[in-house]
Every structure is written in C-alpha cells, then in structure tokens.
Scaffold this motif. Structure first.
Motif, PDB file in Angstrom:
ATOM      1  N   TYR A  42       0.851  -1.183   0.000  1.00 31.23           N
ATOM      2  CA  TYR A  42       0.000   0.000   0.000  1.00 31.23           C
ATOM      3  C   TYR A  42       0.890   1.237   0.000  1.00 31.23           C
ATOM      4  CZ  TYR A  42      -3.999   2.919   1.041  1.00 31.23           C
ATOM      5  OH  TYR A  42      -4.973   3.875   0.972  1.00 31.23           O
ATOM      6  N   GLU A  89      -0.735  -0.494  15.468  1.00 33.88           N
ATOM      7  CA  GLU A  89      -1.195   0.886  15.707  1.00 33.88           C
ATOM      8  C   GLU A  89      -2.395   0.900  16.644  1.00 33.88           C
ATOM      9  OE1 GLU A  89      -0.350   3.915  14.618  1.00 33.88           O
ATOM     10  OE2 GLU A  89       1.282   3.380  13.271  1.00 33.88           O
ATOM     11  N   LEU A  92      -9.806  -2.547  16.582  1.00 34.53           N
ATOM     12  CA  LEU A  92     -11.249  -2.331  16.598  1.00 34.53           C
ATOM     13  C   LEU A  92     -11.872  -3.505  17.342  1.00 34.53           C
ATOM     14  CD1 LEU A  92     -10.260  -1.248  13.508  1.00 34.53           C
ATOM     15  CD2 LEU A  92     -12.553  -0.321  13.736  1.00 34.53           C
ATOM     16  N   GLN A 110     -12.798  -3.673  30.568  1.00 32.88           N
ATOM     17  CA  GLN A 110     -12.136  -2.473  30.048  1.00 32.88           C
ATOM     18  C   GLN A 110     -10.719  -2.338  30.610  1.00 32.88           C
ATOM     19  OE1 GLN A 110     -15.271   0.147  31.305  1.00 32.88           O
ATOM     20  NE2 GLN A 110     -16.060   0.418  29.224  1.00 32.88           N
ATOM     21  N   ASN A 114      -7.485  -2.044  28.387  1.00 34.90           N
ATOM     22  CA  ASN A 114      -6.619  -0.867  28.528  1.00 34.90           C
ATOM     23  C   ASN A 114      -5.189  -1.246  28.908  1.00 34.90           C
ATOM     24  OD1 ASN A 114      -8.090   1.424  27.819  1.00 34.90           O
ATOM     25  ND2 ASN A 114      -9.167   1.472  29.784  1.00 34.90           N
ATOM     26  N   TYR A 123      -3.907   1.607  20.665  1.00 32.72           N
ATOM     27  CA  TYR A 123      -5.151   2.248  21.081  1.00 32.72           C
ATOM     28  C   TYR A 123      -6.362   1.500  20.524  1.00 32.72           C
ATOM     29  CZ  TYR A 123      -2.028   6.062  22.196  1.00 32.72           C
ATOM     30  OH  TYR A 123      -1.020   6.810  22.734  1.00 32.72           O
ATOM     31  N   VAL A 124      -7.486   1.647  21.224  1.00 29.80           N
ATOM     32  CA  VAL A 124      -8.765   1.185  20.684  1.00 29.80           C
ATOM     33  C   VAL A 124      -9.254   2.264  19.718  1.00 29.80           C
ATOM     34  CG1 VAL A 124     -11.151   0.540  21.197  1.00 29.80           C
ATOM     35  CG2 VAL A 124      -9.321  -0.105  22.781  1.00 29.80           C
ATOM     36  N   LEU A 125      -9.300   1.937  18.436  1.00 24.48           N
ATOM     37  CA  LEU A 125      -9.697   2.931  17.427  1.00 24.48           C
ATOM     38  C   LEU A 125     -11.215   3.027  17.314  1.00 24.48           C
ATOM     39  CD1 LEU A 125      -7.150   1.882  14.653  1.00 24.48           C
ATOM     40  CD2 LEU A 125      -6.937   3.815  16.227  1.00 24.48           C
ATOM     41  N   GLY A 126     -11.897   1.933  17.624  1.00 26.89           N
ATOM     42  CA  GLY A 126     -13.353   1.938  17.503  1.00 26.89           C
ATOM     43  C   GLY A 126     -13.878   0.533  17.673  1.00 26.89           C
TER      44      GLY A 126
ATOM     45  N   ARG B  21     -14.113   4.628  27.953  1.00 29.33           N
ATOM     46  CA  ARG B  21     -12.973   4.566  28.876  1.00 29.33           C
ATOM     47  C   ARG B  21     -11.681   4.159  28.181  1.00 29.33           C
ATOM     48  NH1 ARG B  21     -16.997   2.311  31.711  1.00 29.33           N
ATOM     49  NH2 ARG B  21     -17.927   3.650  33.282  1.00 29.33           N
ATOM     50  N   PHE B  22     -11.671   4.153  26.854  1.00 26.90           N
ATOM     51  CA  PHE B  22     -10.451   3.811  26.137  1.00 26.90           C
ATOM     52  C   PHE B  22      -9.772   5.088  25.654  1.00 26.90           C
ATOM     53  CE2 PHE B  22     -13.199  -0.012  25.062  1.00 26.90           C
ATOM     54  CZ  PHE B  22     -12.640  -0.816  26.051  1.00 26.90           C
ATOM     55  N   ALA B  23      -8.449   5.149  25.790  1.00 28.10           N
ATOM     56  CA  ALA B  23      -7.692   6.311  25.300  1.00 28.10           C
ATOM     57  C   ALA B  23      -7.774   6.356  23.778  1.00 28.10           C
ATOM     58  CB  ALA B  23      -6.245   6.195  25.759  1.00 28.10           C
ATOM     59  N   ARG B  24      -7.749   7.563  23.209  1.00 29.31           N
ATOM     60  CA  ARG B  24      -7.820   7.714  21.745  1.00 29.31           C
ATOM     61  C   ARG B  24      -6.405   7.733  21.161  1.00 29.31           C
ATOM     62  NH1 ARG B  24     -12.842   6.710  20.167  1.00 29.31           N
ATOM     63  NH2 ARG B  24     -12.691   7.957  18.275  1.00 29.31           N
ATOM     64  N   HIS B  25      -6.282   7.196  19.968  1.00 28.33           N
ATOM     65  CA  HIS B  25      -5.013   7.260  19.229  1.00 28.33           C
ATOM     66  C   HIS B  25      -4.696   8.728  18.914  1.00 28.33           C
ATOM     67  CE1 HIS B  25      -2.014   6.587  16.151  1.00 28.33           C
ATOM     68  NE2 HIS B  25      -2.071   5.280  16.349  1.00 28.33           N
ATOM     69  N   PRO B  26      -3.460   9.168  19.134  1.00 25.17           N
ATOM     70  CA  PRO B  26      -3.144  10.589  18.882  1.00 25.17           C
ATOM     71  C   PRO B  26      -3.384  11.014  17.439  1.00 25.17           C
ATOM     72  CG  PRO B  26      -1.146   9.303  19.370  1.00 25.17           C
ATOM     73  CD  PRO B  26      -2.313   8.440  19.696  1.00 25.17           C
ATOM     74  N   GLN B  28      -5.896   9.817  15.552  1.00 29.33           N
ATOM     75  CA  GLN B  28      -7.283   9.553  15.134  1.00 29.33           C
ATOM     76  C   GLN B  28      -8.019  10.875  14.987  1.00 29.33           C
ATOM     77  OE1 GLN B  28      -9.269   6.487  17.324  1.00 29.33           O
ATOM     78  NE2 GLN B  28     -11.070   6.526  15.984  1.00 29.33           N
ATOM     79  N   GLU B  38     -13.899   4.871  11.649  1.00 29.14           N
ATOM     80  CA  GLU B  38     -12.734   5.404  12.374  1.00 29.14           C
ATOM     81  C   GLU B  38     -11.717   5.916  11.362  1.00 29.14           C
ATOM     82  OE1 GLU B  38     -13.642   5.432  15.304  1.00 29.14           O
ATOM     83  OE2 GLU B  38     -15.158   3.875  15.202  1.00 29.14           O
ATOM     84  N   LEU B  40      -7.973   7.655  10.581  1.00 24.07           N
ATOM     85  CA  LEU B  40      -6.632   7.774  11.141  1.00 24.07           C
ATOM     86  C   LEU B  40      -5.749   8.553  10.161  1.00 24.07           C
ATOM     87  CD1 LEU B  40      -5.662   6.359  13.794  1.00 24.07           C
ATOM     88  CD2 LEU B  40      -4.702   4.572  12.338  1.00 24.07           C
ATOM     89  N   TYR B  42      -2.420   9.132   8.543  1.00 27.00           N
ATOM     90  CA  TYR B  42      -1.375   8.129   8.406  1.00 27.00           C
ATOM     91  C   TYR B  42      -0.526   8.435   7.180  1.00 27.00           C
ATOM     92  CZ  TYR B  42       0.785   3.555   8.688  1.00 27.00           C
ATOM     93  OH  TYR B  42       1.691   2.543   8.817  1.00 27.00           O
ATOM     94  N   LEU B  47      -6.463   6.979   6.560  1.00 25.44           N
ATOM     95  CA  LEU B  47      -6.923   5.593   6.454  1.00 25.44           C
ATOM     96  C   LEU B  47      -8.208   5.454   7.267  1.00 25.44           C
ATOM     97  CD1 LEU B  47      -3.635   3.507   6.712  1.00 25.44           C
ATOM     98  CD2 LEU B  47      -4.850   4.317   4.680  1.00 25.44           C
TER      99      LEU B  47
END
Lengths: 349, 349
Positions: A42, A89, A92, A110, A114, A123-126, B21-26, B28, B38, B40, B42, B47
């Motif tokens: 890609y 990265e 989901l 959770q 975590n 990270y949890v993206l979704g 309660r999950f942290a977000r990807h910086p 995202q 979601e 991202l 990238y 993506l």
C-alpha cells in the motif's frame, strides 16, 4: 507407517472450505494460510490487518475473568501481528454482551483491554457493541511493517533450526486446570512477543505464533512448506514450569501438554543454518535466550521424544485429534489417551 | 412540553459506557460517535477502518437466507465507509458458525459475500472462523480517503438542508413483514451508496448512514451537533414503495416505518444553504435526485408530519423506544402504538 492420505491437516481443510472461494486482493502479499496476518502492499509500504476472536474460550468457561477476556482480546490478534514482524497501531473491538451486563464486569473487561493496549503501546480505534445472550469478542488489529519485508509462514528449508521464544505448554496446562482439576494453580496471562521480533525478524525465514498450541503450529508449517520436523530437544525440556506441574501432578505424558488447541502465544520460527551463529550472538547481546527445539527435515513427518518414548508420526496427527473430537473436551482427552496407548504399542519408529 | 432530561439518547449513553474509557489514538481524527467509521491520519493521508456485525438480525430470524447474510455482512460496514466519503479496499470476515454447517448454506453465504465484494470492487483480505451454536458475522472494512477531507457527523448548522439518497422505510417494512405478517412481500437487498458520495462529498457538511433507521440517525446527529430538525416534507412522501405497502396494508402510521432500528442503508446528509443550488445542479447533471427532507434548526427538537398529525418531540424520543423495549419485538410494537396514542392526544405542538 505414516498414513499420508488420511493425515491431511483437517483444520486447514476447514479454513480452505470457508475462505478458499474468495478472490484475493491484487496487492495482497500473502496467500490463504501463508501468514499469521493479512499483508497488503500500500503506497510503497506494507499495511497489516488481522481479525481474531475470543469465542470458544468464553463459551467453554476456559476464560471466566473479565480482565483476562479483555487482556486476551487484545493479545490474540497482536500476537499474530508480532509473528509477521509488524508494528501495531490500534484495534477495533467488536463486542457482544448481554444488554444488562453487570457494570463491574464491564469495568474489569475495560481494565484488561486498557492494560494490554498500554503494554503494546496501541489504542482502541473503535468497534461495535451488540446485545447477545453470551459474551463474545472479535478484534481487528491494524499495523505496519517498519522496515524490510514481513515474515511469512512459508520459506523454511530442510536443515533450518527451529526455535520458540520461550518454554511451552502453559496454555494447555491452564486448560487442564480449568476443565479437569481446579486444585492445580496455573497462571495464564501471556504477552504478545512484539519486542523479541527485532531480533527474530533479522534472522528468521519463517514465523508463526503458538496460539493454537505447538503441534498445531507445526502442522501448519509442515503443510504450507511441505516439510517435516525433528525435535531433538526432549519434550521434558520444552515444558514451562506450569506445564511441568500439570505433567507431574496429573501424570500426563509431556507431548499432551503441547497437543491441545489452547496455546501460549509464543512465537515459533526457523533460522537458516548459516544464520544460526549470528542469531544466537545477537540474542546473547540482548540478554535473551530463545529455546532451540530441533530442525526442519525434508520428509513430511514429526519426530520427538516424550518421556522414554521416541515417536514418529505425521505432522497433522496430533493437531487433528482435537478437530476430530468435535470440540468435546472430555472426548478430546480420551482421544489423547488412546493416541498415547497406540504409541506405546507402536511409536512409529 | 419536551422533557430534556429524560430524553437523552440512550443508545449513545450505552456506547459511551462501553467505549468511553479507552484512550484515543493521537492520530485519530474522529472522537467517539463523531463519524460512521474510524479515521486515522497516516503518512500524509487518511486511512479508514470500520467494524460492523450481523448478529441480532440472524438471532431474531430477520435475516434467514444465507445469501442475504453474506451480502449484508459486506454491505453494513461498507455503508459506513461510504458515509465518511472513503474508498474501500477490502474486508476481514470473522465468522462464527456450527462446525457441521450445511455445505449449501456455506456456498450461498459465500455467493452473497462475493457478489457484494464485486459490487463494491473490494476483496476479502482474511478473517477467522470459530465454531458456535449459532451463526454470527463480524466484518472489518479497510478504506482510504482519495482526496480532500472525510465527512463527519459533526459540523451541521441551523439552516442547513437535510437530504437522503433515496426514499426510506424499506428496512423496517422488511422487518414488519418478517416478524408480523409474512403475507407482505418486501424485498430487502440494499446497496451501500458509494457512488453517490462523489456528488455528496463535494457539498455536504455532515453525513451518516441510516443503517439503524431514519429517526435513530437523526437522534445521533442531534446529539453530536446539539441541533434539531424540522422535516418539511410530509412523511408520506418520504416512504419507499415497500414502506408504503406496509403502511397501507398493516395500517401503521407513516412515522413507524421510519422508527424501527432496521434501516435501509441510505445516506442522510446536510448541505449548507449557500451550497444547495450548486448541489442540486450537480445532481441534475448526474441524472440523480436525492430526497429533500427538511432543515436543521437550533432548538433541540424534531418536527414532522405523519398522516394528518403535525408532531413535535425530542430528537431521541422515537429512537429510545426500541432501546427501552429491551430488544423484545412484540413489546416494541406495543410501545410504538402507545406513542402514537400519546401523540393523538398531545402532538407536542
């Protein structure tokens, strides 16, 4: 005498039946069964995706603690990401759970997710959440290859050395303790071997994780490479401390602790002979010691020593026992015992 | 009088409890609930990933045909990919099915997956298969934004015009025919609106798919934008041919065909007033006509005309009825009938 016709790898046949009728993406590097994760060329790099689920482990009661379910939901696909040499990265999270699931359960789940994400710096993206009678989790991990080429399951050659990242059998020891003897205390909380891949990736030519157990992993490597294995290291020296405990207390032959489908999420890899010295030197410098298991052979067979018995069989024989038991754990234990009996009469050598 | 305290969007509350309660990807782009997929940042591009499942549709018997299950497994996440304006590459398919599932079932499921993949020009990249008592599918789609910025659910302003890609209600008409009156013949095989996004993406400022039905989508847009909607187009003119059939045969008020949680996978989007003329001209040139529904208002309320009744309610009132019925379809129909009764007495206007 090894029966080559009936001893095909049955789970591989099942997977080919389900997934073999889909066209492949023109930019996908790996064929079906050829890698632990899906690899896509890609924009001049490799992106990596992997879906893995925690379903039967919950349904059968193997995983009960919500923390463990959360931890393993992340660790299972990340272990596959590690096996191809990729850097994850994020994930989901597709979650099925009862609509009025206990709030403490949710908080502990959770926490498991975590803490595993922290451990792997992801990270949890979704994700999505659906109501269901029972809990079930499916996770997709997204990753990339930092430099060089990904590691596949194909490319092993006779003479290559076979290693794992650590001693094995904890996954099955945990399973035995949960299903057959709760007095046995086995801790199970594996960590995906991302860090070790810096060393492995430079030297190995083939890699697979042991999420389904050692013998299932060997069956896959044998099938996709058309090779066999000679495990020179006696299995007693391959078992982890927890596996040794169950081996002794439950009086199970060593090989059975490596036979079950609940693995330990270590990596199993081969290193070409000419790279072995360099690989072992790198490991020493990094203060880390992988476990040498044996070597790849050209004949499609599996040789190992369990207890005082030297055994030779088809690489799929052991892996197929679980599949043939139709997921019935008691029937599976009986099948393992019968196989031990058969080998006591005729070890195939 | 609209009760603003009890009328929060309950499914959104549920999602925040599970995923908040999950942290977000910086990297995202989107916050929780802010987009259908979601996104991202990238390597200088965007993506897009989305996990969606076909679980309750199978469990309740809404989807019975394996072809439909296969088709919808692909269409559900691709519809979300369309909503953010992304171009899909492929999917990963996580499949739970009985170990000895009928081979004809598997072939029909695969045909549904393959034909949907052909339709969207994508591929099955991989997946996993687990044995289970019942069939359940979770799919993750992978996509990218070709040019420009992705479309989010946030960014709508009072005065914006609200459109859908087509008439609505087929999803709920199908549900009614399956659960309450099998003599009603409703065809359900939606196509994700990827193609229309070329026109929509240029002019819209907000987009969401109607996979959970029109009123659920409006509840989400209202919540994340803190806005309301005035549907100037009477609902009779919003219903699809199949929805009209059920409306007449089953004597259900128009709004009920847009209330249920089984949507039609159209896109719902807003266009700023100053872009409306250009948007409608582009649509004419492309020989395509979106359906104008009404406009965004600053007050957090929902106004529409169903039959001879002009109704005003909180944007979450209708969406919450299903959630409050705990997934019980008969109880849900009773709750809808009760709501109609309440509005006949007091339409809130």
């Amino acid at each position: 005498m090894i029966d080559m016709v009936t001893n095909t790898h049955k789970e591989a046949g099942f997977i080919r039946n389900i997934a073999g009728r889909f066209a492949r993406h023109p930019n996908q590097l790996n064929q079906l069964m050829q890698a632990d994760a899906e690899i896509l060329r890609y924009n001049g790099q490799y992106l990596v995706l992997k879906t893995d689920g925690i379903h039967e482990e919950i349904k059968t009661g193997l995983y009960e603690s919500p923390y463990l379910i959360g931890w393993m939901s992340v660790t299972a696909p990340i272990s596959d990401i590690a096996a191809v040499g990729a850097v994850p990265e994020g994930i989901l999270l597709s979650l099925q759970l009862p609509m009025h699931q206990n709030q403490d359960w949710i908080l502990e789940f959770q926490r498991g997710v975590n803490e595993a994400c922290d451990c792997y710096q992801i990270y949890v993206l979704g994700g999505d959440t659906n109501s269901s009678d029972t809990v079930s989790v499916s996770v997709t991990a997204f990753a990339h290859i930092k430099t060089g080429e990904p590691l596949l399951r194909t490319g092993a050659n006779p003479g290559d050395a076979l290693y794992t990242t650590a001693k094995l059998g904890t996954g099955n020891a945990f399973g035995y303790s949960r299903f057959f003897d709760r007095s046995l205390e086995v801790q199970f909380l594996p960590t995906a071997r991302l860090k070790e891949m810096d060393l492995i990736g430079e030297h190995a030519n083939v890699c697979i994780d042991t999420s389904d157990g050692l013998f299932a992993a060997l069956a896959v490597l044998s099938e996709v490479n058309q090779i066999g294995f000679c495990l020179q290291t006696p299995l007693i020296n391959v078992l982890s401390a927890d596996a040794l405990l169950v081996h002794r207390q439950a009086e199970l032959p060593e090989w059975m602790l490596l036979a079950g489908p609940h693995g330990e999420y270590e990596l199993l890899f081969t290193v070409p002979q000419k790279k072995r010295i360099a690989f072992e030197k790198s490991c020493q410098s990094a203060n880390w010691e992988p476990l040498y298991l044996g070597s790849v052979c050209s004949e499609i067979q599996l040789e190992f020593t369990s207890g005082h018995t030297a055994i030779r069989c088809h690489p799929s024989t052991i892996a197929n026992l679980f599949y043939e038991s139709g997921g019935d754990i008691a029937a599976y234990l009986r099948a393992l015992m019968q196989q031990q009996q058969d080998w006591t009469n005729d070890p195939g050598l």
